[in-house]
Design an enzyme around this catalytic site. Structure first.
Site, PDB file in Angstrom:
ATOM      1  N   HIS A   1     -14.161  -3.797 -26.577  1.00 52.73           N
ATOM      2  CA  HIS A   1     -13.755  -4.577 -25.409  1.00 52.73           C
ATOM      3  C   HIS A   1     -13.471  -3.660 -24.216  1.00 52.73           C
ATOM      4  CE1 HIS A   1     -12.543  -8.653 -23.963  1.00 52.73           C
ATOM      5  NE2 HIS A   1     -12.088  -7.885 -22.978  1.00 52.73           N
TER       6      HIS A   1
ATOM      7  N   GLU B   1      -6.195 -15.657 -24.110  1.00 52.05           N
ATOM      8  CA  GLU B   1      -5.490 -14.605 -23.366  1.00 52.05           C
ATOM      9  C   GLU B   1      -4.547 -15.269 -22.372  1.00 52.05           C
ATOM     10  OE1 GLU B   1      -7.873 -12.534 -20.516  1.00 52.05           O
ATOM     11  OE2 GLU B   1      -6.449 -10.884 -20.280  1.00 52.05           O
TER      12      GLU B   1
ATOM     13  N   ASP C   1      -9.985  -2.780 -22.358  1.00 51.81           N
ATOM     14  CA  ASP C   1     -10.245  -3.813 -21.351  1.00 51.81           C
ATOM     15  C   ASP C   1     -10.662  -3.195 -20.007  1.00 51.81           C
ATOM     16  OD1 ASP C   1     -10.586  -6.461 -20.718  1.00 51.81           O
ATOM     17  OD2 ASP C   1      -8.467  -6.945 -20.512  1.00 51.81           O
ATOM     18  N   ASP C   2      -9.697  -2.848 -19.181  1.00 51.65           N
ATOM     19  CA  ASP C   2      -9.985  -2.243 -17.872  1.00 51.65           C
ATOM     20  C   ASP C   2      -9.086  -1.030 -17.646  1.00 51.65           C
ATOM     21  OD1 ASP C   2     -11.849  -4.325 -16.824  1.00 51.65           O
ATOM     22  OD2 ASP C   2     -10.074  -5.599 -17.011  1.00 51.65           O
TER      23      ASP C   2
HETATM   24 ZN   LIG Z   1     -11.800  -8.575 -20.994  1.00 52.72          ZN
END
Ligand SMILES: [Zn+2]
Length: 352
Positions: free
Chosen positions: A16, A207, A285-286
């Site tokens: 991810h 989420e 993720d980021d």
């Molecule tokens: Zn994501």
């Protein structure tokens, strides 16, 4: 002196990671300088390090702020060489964190205007992934992700494109952006095209909204993996379903805290999912915006959830099993996990 096994040496798969969000902060500053882009203050503050931003994305204004930051960062990726640099550095960072397999997700639509259209953008991205994989030795594949805020017809176009480029390294189809907008069902045709074309279904769900969005991903999009999925922890029957079907949840603890899904790292329900037998693949993720990369997510499990080394090894195995890696790659990574665990760690000496 306390020393424990280094989680950055634990072989694992990273399932991810978003494209622009994988960028090194220093690279974004370089590119902003190159193109004379003035980044928003919220973003430069986030890049300055220290505490990761608290975006409160659980309210729509917070999510909007997050998207604005992401868009500003993306606007600095303008030439093929920028894409190549981003992918190459993402691979290097992953290797440093013990990743042996990376699936990076991208919506090529967002890069198309600056790279000559949708198909050229996708080809530039796939070429960059191929090159970075060869140069770093990291196995890499791509998930094409549709945007939930756009029309379902756009998602269908992307799904067809993703299927067409399957032999160039695309393994799955995703759905990202604000879960509160639209229904998963609106995208069922796109996911049908993707699945029929041999791609894995891996939408975001559970989420920003609760268990129902995870159920929608399973029922309407036939997800075999869920982006995040942590909110399934609120529904024991859903946890059982995920466990029975061995649906891997791509859990991103640092992201959850930065976006206000949970207040503190210890609130992320890692234990609940783990004890319920739901496979997880921890992800960053980021990292550009949240300030921590892959190994740090395992560190959160160790530090805030008291995962033992044996349990961390099991998390790593789950990430590998949930990946789209070929069997020989999986076998090698799983053997590496066993080696990591059998190598002497001070924990054994300290605790007997
Ligand atoms: Zn994501």
């Amino acid at each position: 002196m306390e020393h424990v096994r280094d989680v950055s040496e634990l072989p694992k798969a990273h399932l991810h990671l978003h494209f622009t969000g994988s960028m090194r902060p220093s690279t974004l500053l370089d590119l902003a300088d190159k193109y004379g882009v003035r980044l928003p203050d919220t973003l430069t503050d986030a890049l300055a390090g220290g505490e990761p931003p608290r975006l409160r994305a659980t309210d729509e204004r917070g999510w909007f702020r997050f998207q604005r930051m992401y868009d500003a960062a993306r606007s600095c990726l303008r030439e093929p060489e920028d894409i190549q640099r981003l992918v190459r550095e993402a691979a290097e960072e992953d290797v440093r964190d013990g990743s042996g397999w990376l699936e990076i997700q991208v919506d090529p639509t967002s890069y198309a205007p600056r790279l000559g259209g949708l198909i050229p953008a996708l080809e530039i991205i796939l070429d960059a992934v191929d090159t970075a994989s060869r140069e770093t030795g990291l196995g890499m594949r791509v998930l094409v992700a549709a945007n939930r805020m756009k029309h379902p017809l756009d998602a269908r176009t992307l799904a067809r494109l993703a299927v067409r480029y399957r032999d160039r390294g695309i393994v799955g189809f995703g759905l990202s952006n604000d879960e509160r907008r639209g229904m998963a069902r609106d995208f069922d045709r796109a996911f049908h095209i993707a699945r029929e074309g041999g791609l894995m279904s891996a939408p975001h769900g559970g989420e920003l909204t609760g268990p129902s969005s995870v159920r929608d991903c399973l029922d309407d999009l036939h997800a075999s993996r869920i982006g995040h999925g942590v909110r399934a922890a609120e529904d024991p029957r859903l946890l059982q379903r995920l466990a029975d079907r061995q649906i891997t949840c791509e859990v991103c603890p640092a992201s959850n805290v930065a976006l206000g899904v949970y207040e503190k790292p210890e609130d992320v329900p890692l234990r609940t999912l783990f004890e319920a037998g739901v496979p997880m693949a921890l992800g960053a993720d980021d990292p550009l915006l949240f300030g921590s990369r892959l190994a740090a997510q395992y560190e959160i499990a160790r530090r805030h959830h008291a995962f033992t080394d044996a349990e961390l090894a099991e998390l790593a195995r789950q990430s590998v099993r949930g990946s789209a890696a070929p069997d020989d790659v999986k076998r090698k990574l799983l053997a590496g996990v066993d080696d990591w665990l059998t190598a002497p760690g001070a924990e054994d000496g300290l605790r007997g």
